[in-house]
Design a protein around this motif. Structure first.
Motif, PDB file in Angstrom:
ATOM      1  N   ARG A  29       0.794  -1.231   0.000  1.00  0.00           N
ATOM      2  CA  ARG A  29       0.000   0.000   0.000  1.00  0.00           C
ATOM      3  C   ARG A  29       0.829   1.284   0.000  1.00  0.00           C
ATOM      4  NH1 ARG A  29      -4.940  -1.729  -0.380  1.00  0.00           N
ATOM      5  NH2 ARG A  29      -5.823  -3.313   0.952  1.00  0.00           N
ATOM      6  N   ASP A  30       2.156   1.182  -0.003  1.00  0.00           N
ATOM      7  CA  ASP A  30       2.989   2.373  -0.144  1.00  0.00           C
ATOM      8  C   ASP A  30       2.853   2.933  -1.547  1.00  0.00           C
ATOM      9  OD1 ASP A  30       3.975   2.264   2.403  1.00  0.00           O
ATOM     10  OD2 ASP A  30       5.985   1.572   1.849  1.00  0.00           O
ATOM     11  N   ARG A  31       3.112   4.204  -1.678  1.00  0.00           N
ATOM     12  CA  ARG A  31       3.121   4.874  -2.979  1.00  0.00           C
ATOM     13  C   ARG A  31       4.465   5.570  -3.132  1.00  0.00           C
ATOM     14  NH1 ARG A  31      -0.660   2.003  -3.026  1.00  0.00           N
ATOM     15  NH2 ARG A  31      -2.832   2.556  -3.320  1.00  0.00           N
ATOM     16  N   MET A  32       4.948   5.646  -4.367  1.00  0.00           N
ATOM     17  CA  MET A  32       6.204   6.307  -4.638  1.00  0.00           C
ATOM     18  C   MET A  32       6.019   7.215  -5.843  1.00  0.00           C
ATOM     19  SD  MET A  32       9.994   4.702  -5.351  1.00  0.00           S
ATOM     20  CE  MET A  32       9.622   3.927  -6.905  1.00  0.00           C
ATOM     21  N   THR A  33       6.582   8.395  -5.779  1.00  0.00           N
ATOM     22  CA  THR A  33       6.512   9.336  -6.885  1.00  0.00           C
ATOM     23  C   THR A  33       7.910   9.539  -7.448  1.00  0.00           C
ATOM     24  OG1 THR A  33       4.675  10.486  -5.848  1.00  0.00           O
ATOM     25  CG2 THR A  33       5.885  11.687  -7.519  1.00  0.00           C
ATOM     26  N   LEU A  34       8.016   9.541  -8.769  1.00  0.00           N
ATOM     27  CA  LEU A  34       9.280   9.833  -9.440  1.00  0.00           C
ATOM     28  C   LEU A  34       9.129  11.157 -10.174  1.00  0.00           C
ATOM     29  CD1 LEU A  34      10.073   6.362 -11.062  1.00  0.00           C
ATOM     30  CD2 LEU A  34      11.020   7.306  -8.963  1.00  0.00           C
ATOM     31  N   SER A  35      10.083  12.028  -9.984  1.00  0.00           N
ATOM     32  CA  SER A  35      10.069  13.275 -10.742  1.00  0.00           C
ATOM     33  C   SER A  35      11.495  13.590 -11.170  1.00  0.00           C
ATOM     34  CB  SER A  35       9.487  14.423  -9.914  1.00  0.00           C
ATOM     35  OG  SER A  35      10.287  14.652  -8.778  1.00  0.00           O
ATOM     36  N   GLY A  36      11.598  14.270 -12.273  1.00  0.00           N
ATOM     37  CA  GLY A  36      12.919  14.639 -12.780  1.00  0.00           C
ATOM     38  C   GLY A  36      12.806  15.120 -14.213  1.00  0.00           C
ATOM     39  N   ARG A  37      13.881  15.682 -14.695  1.00  0.00           N
ATOM     40  CA  ARG A  37      13.882  16.203 -16.055  1.00  0.00           C
ATOM     41  C   ARG A  37      13.854  15.044 -17.056  1.00  0.00           C
ATOM     42  NH1 ARG A  37      18.841  15.013 -17.589  1.00  0.00           N
ATOM     43  NH2 ARG A  37      20.527  15.030 -16.090  1.00  0.00           N
ATOM     44  N   ASN A  38      13.542  15.375 -18.291  1.00  0.00           N
ATOM     45  CA  ASN A  38      13.574  14.373 -19.362  1.00  0.00           C
ATOM     46  C   ASN A  38      14.975  13.788 -19.457  1.00  0.00           C
ATOM     47  OD1 ASN A  38      10.930  14.925 -19.934  1.00  0.00           O
ATOM     48  ND2 ASN A  38      11.367  16.181 -21.727  1.00  0.00           N
ATOM     49  N   GLY A  39      15.023  12.463 -19.586  1.00  0.00           N
ATOM     50  CA  GLY A  39      16.311  11.799 -19.726  1.00  0.00           C
ATOM     51  C   GLY A  39      17.008  11.487 -18.415  1.00  0.00           C
TER      52      GLY A  39
END
Length: 145
Positions: A29-39
């Motif tokens: 039930r954990d959630r993870m978010t990924l963010s970052g520039r293209n590439g």
């Protein structure tokens, strides 16, 4: 108990480092978010988790029975398929339940209350009736009531 444990993952692309030192643990039930520039390697990391891309370094552990599903960012190639149908193709059992519920709602709207029930399978969670679009669920233990 952890569902996914990643320890010091690394990945190279064309001989250049893309990802280094990626470590995390996800519980149920954990959630993870990924963010970052293209590439930056967001999609590559997800492909590594799903087994679509190799891991150049580190360790990835999935709990027994755990499945990682990755929805492709690219649109479906079949032009006759709507995006909704494409997305729902990944959950045929849910689509079948949705159809059954719609049929039950129609039977109830038509006043056919005797036919507006499902025969639950033993051990399954099955909707047994709907009223006003709200499903009532019952855990079947193997005996009909």
């Amino acid at each position: 108990m952890a569902v996914v444990i990643a320890s010091d993952l690394s990945k190279d692309m064309a001989g250049e480092p893309l990802l280094r030192g990626i470590s995390f643990k996800l519980e149920r039930r954990d959630r993870m978010t990924l963010s970052g520039r293209n590439g930056a390697g967001k999609t590559t990391l997800l492909r590594m988790l799903s087994g679509e891309a190799s891991i150049d370094g580190g360790e990835l552990i999935l709990a027994k029975g755990a499945k990682v599903a990755l929805h492709d960012q690219r649109p479906p190639r079949d032009r006759g398929l709507s995006l909704r149908d494409y997305v729902l193709s990944g959950a045929p059992e849910l689509v079948a339940i949705e159809r059954e519920l719609a049929a039950l709602e129609q039977r109830m709207a038509d006043g056919d209350y005797e036919q507006a029930t499902l025969a639950p399978k033993p051990g399954s969670s099955t909707p047994v009736a709907t009223t006003g679009g709200i499903a009532r669920w019952s855990r079947c233990t193997g005996s009909a009531s």
